[in-house]
Design a protein around this motif. Sequence first.
Motif, PDB file in Angstrom:
ATOM      1  N   UNK A 146      11.776   0.230  -1.133  1.00 34.60           N
ATOM      2  CA  UNK A 146      11.108  -1.035  -1.409  1.00 34.60           C
ATOM      3  C   UNK A 146      11.587  -2.110  -0.434  1.00 34.60           C
ATOM      4  N   UNK A 147      12.875  -2.168  -0.188  1.00 30.10           N
ATOM      5  CA  UNK A 147      13.427  -3.149   0.740  1.00 30.10           C
ATOM      6  C   UNK A 147      12.966  -2.863   2.175  1.00 30.10           C
ATOM      7  N   UNK A 148      12.904  -1.575   2.529  1.00 32.45           N
ATOM      8  CA  UNK A 148      12.497  -1.209   3.875  1.00 32.45           C
ATOM      9  C   UNK A 148      11.038  -1.598   4.128  1.00 32.45           C
ATOM     10  N   UNK A 149      10.148  -1.292   3.182  1.00 35.93           N
ATOM     11  CA  UNK A 149       8.737  -1.640   3.357  1.00 35.93           C
ATOM     12  C   UNK A 149       8.538  -3.160   3.344  1.00 35.93           C
ATOM     13  N   UNK A 150       9.277  -3.835   2.492  1.00 31.62           N
ATOM     14  CA  UNK A 150       9.164  -5.285   2.419  1.00 31.62           C
ATOM     15  C   UNK A 150       9.600  -5.978   3.687  1.00 31.62           C
ATOM     16  N   UNK A 151      10.484  -5.333   4.462  1.00 35.32           N
ATOM     17  CA  UNK A 151      10.998  -5.947   5.690  1.00 35.32           C
ATOM     18  C   UNK A 151      10.044  -5.807   6.870  1.00 35.32           C
ATOM     19  N   UNK A 152       8.979  -5.009   6.706  1.00 36.57           N
ATOM     20  CA  UNK A 152       8.088  -4.709   7.829  1.00 36.57           C
ATOM     21  C   UNK A 152       6.923  -5.681   7.970  1.00 36.57           C
ATOM     22  N   UNK A 153       6.806  -6.621   7.062  1.00 29.69           N
ATOM     23  CA  UNK A 153       5.725  -7.613   7.097  1.00 29.69           C
ATOM     24  C   UNK A 153       4.339  -6.971   7.028  1.00 29.69           C
ATOM     25  N   UNK A 154       4.248  -5.818   6.358  1.00 30.66           N
ATOM     26  CA  UNK A 154       2.935  -5.206   6.122  1.00 30.66           C
ATOM     27  C   UNK A 154       2.197  -6.007   5.048  1.00 30.66           C
ATOM     28  N   UNK A 155       0.910  -6.239   5.210  1.00 27.25           N
ATOM     29  CA  UNK A 155       0.144  -6.898   4.143  1.00 27.25           C
ATOM     30  C   UNK A 155       0.194  -6.061   2.862  1.00 27.25           C
ATOM     31  N   UNK A 156       0.458  -6.718   1.743  1.00 27.22           N
ATOM     32  CA  UNK A 156       0.600  -6.015   0.471  1.00 27.22           C
ATOM     33  C   UNK A 156      -0.512  -6.412  -0.496  1.00 27.22           C
ATOM     34  N   UNK A 157      -0.892  -5.471  -1.325  1.00 30.10           N
ATOM     35  CA  UNK A 157      -1.868  -5.739  -2.382  1.00 30.10           C
ATOM     36  C   UNK A 157      -1.389  -5.061  -3.658  1.00 30.10           C
ATOM     37  N   UNK A 158      -1.800  -5.619  -4.798  1.00 32.40           N
ATOM     38  CA  UNK A 158      -1.321  -5.087  -6.066  1.00 32.40           C
ATOM     39  C   UNK A 158       0.032  -5.669  -6.418  1.00 32.40           C
ATOM     40  N   UNK A 159       0.577  -5.209  -7.526  1.00 31.33           N
ATOM     41  CA  UNK A 159       1.883  -5.701  -7.972  1.00 31.33           C
ATOM     42  C   UNK A 159       2.620  -4.596  -8.702  1.00 31.33           C
ATOM     43  N   UNK A 160       3.924  -4.791  -8.817  1.00 31.23           N
ATOM     44  CA  UNK A 160       4.750  -3.817  -9.517  1.00 31.23           C
ATOM     45  C   UNK A 160       4.680  -2.450  -8.864  1.00 31.23           C
ATOM     46  N   UNK A 161       4.555  -1.404  -9.712  1.00 29.50           N
ATOM     47  CA  UNK A 161       4.493  -0.053  -9.179  1.00 29.50           C
ATOM     48  C   UNK A 161       3.180   0.249  -8.467  1.00 29.50           C
ATOM     49  N   UNK A 162       2.191  -0.613  -8.681  1.00 26.08           N
ATOM     50  CA  UNK A 162       0.885  -0.390  -8.061  1.00 26.08           C
ATOM     51  C   UNK A 162       0.762  -1.043  -6.686  1.00 26.08           C
ATOM     52  N   UNK A 163       1.833  -1.683  -6.204  1.00 28.49           N
ATOM     53  CA  UNK A 163       1.746  -2.365  -4.915  1.00 28.49           C
ATOM     54  C   UNK A 163       1.522  -1.350  -3.803  1.00 28.49           C
ATOM     55  N   UNK A 164       0.642  -1.721  -2.861  1.00 34.68           N
ATOM     56  CA  UNK A 164       0.351  -0.884  -1.694  1.00 34.68           C
ATOM     57  C   UNK A 164       0.543  -1.733  -0.439  1.00 34.68           C
ATOM     58  N   UNK A 165       1.072  -1.123   0.609  1.00 34.27           N
ATOM     59  CA  UNK A 165       1.293  -1.801   1.881  1.00 34.27           C
ATOM     60  C   UNK A 165       0.343  -1.237   2.926  1.00 34.27           C
ATOM     61  N   UNK A 166      -0.376  -2.110   3.616  1.00 38.12           N
ATOM     62  CA  UNK A 166      -1.260  -1.676   4.693  1.00 38.12           C
ATOM     63  C   UNK A 166      -0.432  -1.519   5.959  1.00 38.12           C
ATOM     64  N   UNK A 167      -0.380  -0.302   6.468  1.00 35.57           N
ATOM     65  CA  UNK A 167       0.451   0.002   7.639  1.00 35.57           C
ATOM     66  C   UNK A 167      -0.201  -0.555   8.890  1.00 35.57           C
ATOM     67  N   UNK A 168       0.505  -1.402   9.606  1.00 38.60           N
ATOM     68  CA  UNK A 168      -0.009  -1.995  10.831  1.00 38.60           C
ATOM     69  C   UNK A 168       0.291  -1.063  12.001  1.00 38.60           C
ATOM     70  N   UNK A 169      -0.742  -0.718  12.773  1.00 35.16           N
ATOM     71  CA  UNK A 169      -0.572   0.188  13.900  1.00 35.16           C
ATOM     72  C   UNK A 169      -0.181  -0.595  15.143  1.00 35.16           C
TER      73      UNK A 169
END
Length: 320
Positions: free
Chosen positions: A296-319
């Motif tokens: 969770x900390x690693x994905x949060x540090x990447x500045x990927x756009x996020x949608x959803x909340x809690x366990x349903x949060x998804x990160x859009x991977x930037x290429x």
Amino acid sequence: MIEKPRTMPLYLQKLQALDRRLPALHPKRAEVENELARWRAGFKGEQSIDYHLGFLNEDWRILHNLRLHDGTRSFQIDTLLLTTSCIILVEVKNITGILTLDAEFHQLIRFDNEKEEAFQHPVHQSNRHKMQMGWWLERNQIPSLPIKTLIVMAHPRSVLKRKNGTAGMYPQVIPAYLLPDKIHELHRHYPAPVLSDADVRELTRLLLAANSESPQNPLHRHHIPSSDLVKGVFCQACGKTVMQRIHGNWLCPHCGYTSKNAHHQALQDYAFLIHPSISNQEAASFLHISSPSTVKRLLGSLSYPASGSGRAVKYKILLD
């Protein structure tokens, strides 16, 4: 001037990701490697003509790797050259060997290393793209702009021959070094402008806006389930060794290489092959990270756009 630079095709990037992730003894490995070799050769051929295009003056607007839709189906243009008086579509073939254009059976026949192979005749493919380009211009209400085609045989060791044809047949098929001369020759046939400079700028804008990447996925093309892929973060120093996450770093147990951001490539592979978005649980599984808080900390540090909340949060991977 270059309006759309040449970049590596998205499908080629996906193929490279699949090549990294496919087990060495997978039954589809040879099939994937053959397709990857063809795409790499094609892209290398396209890159090789850029030197010759550098001899054109600033009157030409150059757009590389365009994928347009004619209203029914998509078509790919390696390079489009645009002026106020005409459009030139350039197709690039990077094929080695003795290449014979057969006018009777409408084939390109290659003889190389004592082996003979038949390919689709490049002139027919080029003519189809010319027709589709005309339809695209009509759909966008562009004045009747002459469209010419050139087919560049980019490999320096290819030998061009003609069979069952007359002298001078297929004048649009040329070796790469003739490209600037042939472009200037075609342009001399259309000295009168059809479009104003403002029209050309608007057409360039329309072409760029209409461009789209192919959604094709090599996993689906080769009928490979995503469960066959090798998971984990690969070592950037020694190849495919899966690294371990230790104290905020990635460590290769084989060569000792360490990295803070080796997971970037793994996440891009996930986006190329599986899905453009990823959840914490999916990332933990794919990256081989056992700690939910770490992923969770690693994905949060990447500045990927996020949608959803809690366990349903998804990160859009930037290429990249």
